[in-house]
Design a protein around this motif. Sequence first.
Motif, PDB file in Angstrom:
ATOM      1  N   ASP A 175     -22.002 -36.175  28.870  1.00 58.95           N
ATOM      2  CA  ASP A 175     -21.550 -37.387  28.172  1.00 58.95           C
ATOM      3  C   ASP A 175     -20.150 -37.188  27.612  1.00 58.95           C
ATOM      4  O   ASP A 175     -19.326 -38.119  27.614  1.00 58.95           O
ATOM      5  CB  ASP A 175     -22.507 -37.745  27.029  1.00 58.95           C
ATOM      6  CG  ASP A 175     -23.836 -38.297  27.524  1.00 58.95           C
ATOM      7  OD1 ASP A 175     -23.919 -38.660  28.715  1.00 58.95           O
ATOM      8  OD2 ASP A 175     -24.782 -38.363  26.725  1.00 58.95           O
ATOM      9  N   ARG A 230     -16.908 -39.412  28.301  1.00 56.22           N
ATOM     10  CA  ARG A 230     -16.321 -40.099  27.146  1.00 56.22           C
ATOM     11  C   ARG A 230     -14.861 -39.727  26.937  1.00 56.22           C
ATOM     12  O   ARG A 230     -14.053 -40.549  26.470  1.00 56.22           O
ATOM     13  CB  ARG A 230     -17.129 -39.752  25.891  1.00 56.22           C
ATOM     14  CG  ARG A 230     -16.771 -40.612  24.680  1.00 56.22           C
ATOM     15  CD  ARG A 230     -17.757 -40.429  23.545  1.00 56.22           C
ATOM     16  NE  ARG A 230     -17.769 -39.081  23.020  1.00 56.22           N
ATOM     17  CZ  ARG A 230     -18.769 -38.221  23.152  1.00 56.22           C
ATOM     18  NH1 ARG A 230     -19.844 -38.570  23.847  1.00 56.22           N
ATOM     19  NH2 ARG A 230     -18.713 -37.020  22.630  1.00 56.22           N
ATOM     20  N   ASP A 272     -11.141 -47.483  29.605  1.00 54.46           N
ATOM     21  CA  ASP A 272     -12.052 -47.577  28.467  1.00 54.46           C
ATOM     22  C   ASP A 272     -12.562 -46.200  28.061  1.00 54.46           C
ATOM     23  O   ASP A 272     -13.738 -45.885  28.199  1.00 54.46           O
ATOM     24  CB  ASP A 272     -13.218 -48.505  28.813  1.00 54.46           C
ATOM     25  CG  ASP A 272     -14.119 -48.764  27.612  1.00 54.46           C
ATOM     26  OD1 ASP A 272     -13.676 -48.527  26.479  1.00 54.46           O
ATOM     27  OD2 ASP A 272     -15.262 -49.195  27.816  1.00 54.46           O
ATOM     28  N   SER A 281     -16.643 -44.307  26.099  1.00 56.39           N
ATOM     29  CA  SER A 281     -18.014 -44.660  26.442  1.00 56.39           C
ATOM     30  C   SER A 281     -18.663 -43.533  27.232  1.00 56.39           C
ATOM     31  O   SER A 281     -18.025 -42.896  28.074  1.00 56.39           O
ATOM     32  CB  SER A 281     -18.027 -45.948  27.278  1.00 56.39           C
ATOM     33  OG  SER A 281     -19.337 -46.209  27.764  1.00 56.39           O
ATOM     34  N   THR A 282     -19.956 -43.290  26.985  1.00 54.25           N
ATOM     35  CA  THR A 282     -20.682 -42.282  27.755  1.00 54.25           C
ATOM     36  C   THR A 282     -21.196 -42.862  29.070  1.00 54.25           C
ATOM     37  O   THR A 282     -21.665 -42.124  29.928  1.00 54.25           O
ATOM     38  CB  THR A 282     -21.873 -41.729  26.958  1.00 54.25           C
ATOM     39  OG1 THR A 282     -22.771 -42.794  26.639  1.00 54.25           O
ATOM     40  CG2 THR A 282     -21.394 -41.060  25.680  1.00 54.25           C
ATOM     41  N   GLN A 283     -21.139 -44.177  29.216  1.00 49.78           N
ATOM     42  CA  GLN A 283     -21.540 -44.836  30.459  1.00 49.78           C
ATOM     43  C   GLN A 283     -20.345 -44.934  31.401  1.00 49.78           C
ATOM     44  O   GLN A 283     -19.206 -45.075  30.961  1.00 49.78           O
ATOM     45  CB  GLN A 283     -22.067 -46.239  30.158  1.00 49.78           C
ATOM     46  CG  GLN A 283     -23.355 -46.270  29.356  1.00 49.78           C
ATOM     47  CD  GLN A 283     -24.586 -46.025  30.219  1.00 49.78           C
ATOM     48  OE1 GLN A 283     -24.682 -46.528  31.328  1.00 49.78           O
ATOM     49  NE2 GLN A 283     -25.532 -45.252  29.702  1.00 49.78           N
TER      50      GLN A 283
END
Length: 375
Positions: free
Chosen positions: A123, A127, A134, A137-139
Motif C-alpha cells: 500500500d 500511495r 493522485d 491513495s492505496t487503490q
Amino acid sequence: MGLWEPSVALMGTWLVLLIRFERWLSPHPHLPPANRTSYEGNYTDDSESWRPVVLSWLAPPHLHELADRGICSSAGRKSCSIEAVLRATPRFQSWARSNLLQPRMVQGLAAPMLRCPSQRLLDRIVRRYFEVVDVGSTQMKHFSSKDKLRLLYTLAVNQHPLILQMFPGTEGWPFPRYHGSCGRLVVWAAARPLTDLYESSLARRADAAYQLLHTTQSLASNSLRFNLYYTRVTDTTFGTTEDGRLSIMDASQIGIIDLQNGFHSEDPQVNHTDVFSCLSGSCTSPAPCASVRPTQSFTLLCRHVLPKLLSPKDLHPEGLSARAIAELAVCADPQHSDQRILVAVQTLKDTLQPLRPCNINYGYRYPECRYSDKF
C-alpha cells in the motif's frame, strides 16, 4: 560549467526539470561512453537555483539490452514490441484487473524489498508512487494501464527510485531526494561518495562511521515499524551531503520486513518465476525474511565499509582505542551472537562520539553539538 552546456527536460506527470550536465566544457563535446550508467549534472525547476543531481539508468545499458532480448525470446521472437509482450503476460494481466497491489502479484520478483511483503508495505508503494497524478491513495483506480506497467517494470528492474519515494529524506529518512524519471532514466539529488573520506582526517572518518552505525540502527527501529536492512553494501552504497550528513545513495539492495503486520512468505513449492523475474540481471531471489538476523546490516557494514574508515593506524591515546578495533572485528564476524554484536556496535558508537568534529562544516548537527554531547 562551460558557456555551452547541453541540457534535457525531463517531464513526469506533474514535474518538469531542467538538467544541465557537468564537465561538458568543450564547444564540441563528445558523447559519454555508451556503457556509462550515471551522469553528474545540476537541475533547476525555477531557472535560477541549480542543485547537483545524479542522472542514472535503472540498470546498466548492457543489462537493459539483455533484458529486452529476453523479453522478445519469451514471446518466441528475435525482435518485438517490448511493451506489447509485457502487456500480454499473465502477471501484467492480473495487475490490469486489480485496483489493489497484493502480495501474490509481486511473488517471484527479485527486488529485495519484495521478498516477503506485507499488504501495508505494498500500500505504501502505491500511495507514494510519484509518477501518477493522485498520489496518496492505496487503490490503483487512478492508475492508467501504462502507469501499472511502469510501476511493475520498475519493481522488476531496480527498486531504488521507489525506496526514495516511499521513505523521503524530507521525512528524516537517510535517502537522497527523488526528482523524477523519464523512461528508464531516474534523477535524484547528488552527494559526495564515501570513498572521498578514506584518506581524510580521523575526525571526518569517525563522524561518517558513527553516522553509518546510527543510521543502520534507525533503519531497523523506527516509528513506521518497518525494518529496513542491507542485503549487500559496497563503496558506492553511501555518500555524504554538503552539510556532512550521511545518505544512502544506492537503495537497490535494501530489504524490508514489516514488524507491525508481519509478512507474506512465498510458498517454496510454487514457482512464480516469469519474464519479470530476471529483468534486473539476475533470476536469483534474495534469502527469505525469516533467515535475516537482527545484526545482518551491522555485520555487512563492519566487514565491508567500516574497516576503510577505521583501522589500526588510527590507534592513539587521543584517537581510536585498541578495544574499538577489537570490537570492530567482533561486529564483522557473524559467528558471534546477535547480543554480542550489538554490544560491539554500541561500544564503537561510544568510542566514536567524542572524536566527531563540531564545526560549521557539519551543518546537520551544528550548532547543537556545541551544547550537547548527544549530537
